[in-house]
Design a protein around this motif. Structure first.
Motif, mmCIF file in Angstrom:
data_model
loop_
_atom_site.group_PDB
_atom_site.id
_atom_site.type_symbol
_atom_site.label_atom_id
_atom_site.label_comp_id
_atom_site.label_asym_id
_atom_site.label_seq_id
_atom_site.Cartn_x
_atom_site.Cartn_y
_atom_site.Cartn_z
ATOM 1 N N ILE A 97 0.852 -1.181 0.000
ATOM 2 C CA ILE A 97 0.000 0.000 0.000
ATOM 3 C C ILE A 97 0.896 1.241 0.000
ATOM 4 O O ILE A 97 2.015 1.199 0.508
ATOM 5 C CB ILE A 97 -0.950 0.000 1.213
ATOM 6 C CG1 ILE A 97 -0.163 -0.148 2.519
ATOM 7 C CG2 ILE A 97 -2.004 -1.104 1.074
ATOM 8 C CD1 ILE A 97 -1.006 -0.045 3.780
ATOM 9 N N PRO A 98 0.441 2.354 -0.575
ATOM 10 C CA PRO A 98 1.314 3.530 -0.705
ATOM 11 C C PRO A 98 1.908 4.018 0.605
ATOM 12 O O PRO A 98 3.067 4.456 0.637
ATOM 13 C CB PRO A 98 0.378 4.586 -1.314
ATOM 14 C CG PRO A 98 -0.648 3.806 -2.053
ATOM 15 C CD PRO A 98 -0.857 2.557 -1.239
ATOM 16 N N THR A 99 1.143 3.935 1.688
ATOM 17 C CA THR A 99 1.646 4.457 2.958
ATOM 18 C C THR A 99 2.735 3.571 3.572
ATOM 19 O O THR A 99 3.397 3.986 4.528
ATOM 20 C CB THR A 99 0.504 4.614 3.978
ATOM 21 O OG1 THR A 99 -0.149 3.348 4.143
ATOM 22 C CG2 THR A 99 -0.500 5.655 3.503
ATOM 23 N N LEU A 101 5.224 2.127 1.584
ATOM 24 C CA LEU A 101 6.377 2.059 0.682
ATOM 25 C C LEU A 101 7.660 2.561 1.339
ATOM 26 O O LEU A 101 8.746 2.031 1.093
ATOM 27 C CB LEU A 101 6.089 2.867 -0.587
ATOM 28 C CG LEU A 101 5.027 2.283 -1.526
ATOM 29 C CD1 LEU A 101 4.696 3.284 -2.624
ATOM 30 C CD2 LEU A 101 5.503 0.967 -2.135
ATOM 31 N N SER A 124 3.462 -0.365 -6.064
ATOM 32 C CA SER A 124 2.454 0.243 -5.194
ATOM 33 C C SER A 124 1.075 -0.224 -5.642
ATOM 34 O O SER A 124 0.736 -0.137 -6.829
ATOM 35 C CB SER A 124 2.550 1.768 -5.285
ATOM 36 O OG SER A 124 1.528 2.384 -4.532
ATOM 37 N N ARG A 125 0.273 -0.699 -4.694
ATOM 38 C CA ARG A 125 -1.066 -1.203 -5.008
ATOM 39 C C ARG A 125 -2.030 -0.840 -3.876
ATOM 40 O O ARG A 125 -1.616 -0.587 -2.744
ATOM 41 C CB ARG A 125 -1.052 -2.733 -5.174
ATOM 42 C CG ARG A 125 -0.261 -3.227 -6.381
ATOM 43 C CD ARG A 125 -0.943 -2.889 -7.677
ATOM 44 N NE ARG A 125 -0.266 -3.448 -8.833
ATOM 45 C CZ ARG A 125 0.630 -2.793 -9.569
ATOM 46 N NH1 ARG A 125 0.957 -1.546 -9.227
ATOM 47 N NH2 ARG A 125 1.206 -3.360 -10.609
ATOM 48 N N THR A 126 -3.315 -0.844 -4.181
ATOM 49 C CA THR A 126 -4.309 -0.695 -3.123
ATOM 50 C C THR A 126 -4.350 -1.983 -2.305
ATOM 51 O O THR A 126 -3.856 -3.032 -2.739
ATOM 52 C CB THR A 126 -5.705 -0.421 -3.702
ATOM 53 O OG1 THR A 126 -6.181 -1.616 -4.371
ATOM 54 C CG2 THR A 126 -5.691 0.738 -4.686
ATOM 55 N N THR A 144 0.207 -4.620 3.817
ATOM 56 C CA THR A 144 -1.105 -3.991 3.832
ATOM 57 C C THR A 144 -1.614 -3.884 5.262
ATOM 58 O O THR A 144 -0.959 -4.333 6.209
ATOM 59 C CB THR A 144 -2.095 -4.791 2.955
ATOM 60 O OG1 THR A 144 -3.322 -4.069 2.846
ATOM 61 C CG2 THR A 144 -2.367 -6.173 3.548
ATOM 62 N N ASN A 221 -3.452 9.204 -5.859
ATOM 63 C CA ASN A 221 -3.023 7.905 -5.334
ATOM 64 C C ASN A 221 -1.525 7.888 -5.046
ATOM 65 O O ASN A 221 -0.948 6.835 -4.783
ATOM 66 C CB ASN A 221 -3.389 6.786 -6.312
ATOM 67 C CG ASN A 221 -2.683 6.921 -7.652
ATOM 68 O OD1 ASN A 221 -1.917 7.866 -7.880
ATOM 69 N ND2 ASN A 221 -2.938 5.991 -8.559
ATOM 70 N N SER A 222 -0.900 9.059 -5.085
ATOM 71 C CA SER A 222 0.536 9.171 -4.863
ATOM 72 C C SER A 222 0.826 10.040 -3.647
ATOM 73 O O SER A 222 0.371 11.189 -3.567
ATOM 74 C CB SER A 222 1.220 9.786 -6.096
ATOM 75 O OG SER A 222 2.537 10.194 -5.802
#
Length: 297
Positions: A97-99, A101, A124-126, A144, A221-222
């Motif tokens: 998940i982005p947070t 990374l 990066s994915r949901t 996640t 989403n970034s």
């Protein structure tokens, strides 16, 4: 049959003969012929056909479950034999998940120090994509949330607790405060992650519990896009504390804990539950268990 089962898994995932053929690197007629041969071998129809792919039959759904199990076991066997012959080597596909990374080097760096012949790819994915790609063998492991939405049948290793801060420029509303409340977020011009991100859904939950509805004026989403807008001084954002710290903000940017409540959510490594794990996934889970004992907050 193993090759045909792998093709069948890709077809079920893509839901389209043309896309599946491209993914497999073969022609569409070759893919169609392989699926028909598999149907002949098993004595059942697997795919609902019309002018185009229309889904799987009930028998096809059941065969898909078996196919994933068989293909997964075959891959585990191949990796075990390779590890027995030449030590741990290969490639690990990781989605996060982005947070999360920003914390991945805390996992990959010590892992590669121990196993220099292992390489990584990180995307990066949901959170939903992480679970879907695990199920479809597109990735080997994911990072996640563990405690907010259902995970399904996975093995998980907690890594850290995500806590939330208001990230804002000096001289803006609340920038002189030591803490702010969720309710006060109604007064802030916010930029946030897009609604398909679980982080955004978590933030929305806490805002709703505080009786607040916010309408962000920018969504992305970034995390980089959000941070670049915060740096203009025209926006603020709600971000996990570990993410904000990882970017090493200049003194002009403040990170203010959000309280009432001081919410936290668990983030960790997930892998498809199977025994035995592949040697690569087993080693990665071991590294994650070592990592969780350190403070990543």
């Amino acid at each position: 049959m193993l090759d045909k089962l792998e093709l069948f898994i890709v077809l079920a995932r893509e839901g389209h003969f043309g896309r599946a053929a491209v993914e497999c690197g073969i022609s569409q007629p070759s893919l169609s012929a392989a699926i028909r041969q598999l149907e002949d071998q098993l004595g059942v129809v697997l795919v609902v056909r019309g002018t185009r792919y229309q889904g799987l039959t009930p028998e096809g759904q059941r065969v898909l479950e078996w196919a994933k199990r068989i293909v997964g076991d075959a891959r585990t066997m191949r990796e075990e034999m390779r590890a027995a012959k030449s030590g741990l080597s290969g490639h690990i596909r990781l989605a996060a998940i982005p947070t999360a990374l920003a914390m991945i080097p805390r996992l990959t760096e010590p892992f590669q120090a121990k196993h220099p012949d292992v390489t990584f790819s990180v995307v990066s994915r949901t959170s939903l994509q992480v679970l879907s790609q695990l199920d479809n063998f597109e990735i080997d492991a994911g990072i996640t949330y563990l405690d907010n939405e259902p995970l399904g049948r996975v093995t998980s290793v907690p890594l850290y607790a995500e806590r939330y801060t208001l990230v804002t420029a000096e001289g803006t509303l609340y920038s002189d405060r030591d803490t702010v409340t969720w309710q006060e977020m109604a007064n802030v011009r916010l930029c946030l992650l897009t609604p398909d991100m679980q982080n955004r859904r978590i933030i929305n939950q806490h805002l709703e519990q505080a009786g607040v509805t916010v309408e962000p004026t920018l969504e992305s989403n970034s995390m980089v896009v959000l941070l670049s807008h915060v740096s203009t001084g025209q926006w603020a954002s709600i971000m996990p504390r570990n993410v904000a710290h990882s970017f090493g903000f200049a003194k002009e940017i403040r990170m203010i804990p959000i309280v009432e409540p001081e919410a936290s959510h668990l983030v960790g490594l997930v892998a498809t539950h199977r025994e035995p794990f592949t040697p690569l996934v087993s080693a990665l889970l071991h590294q994650a268990r070592n990592l969780r004992d350190s403070d990543l907050d």
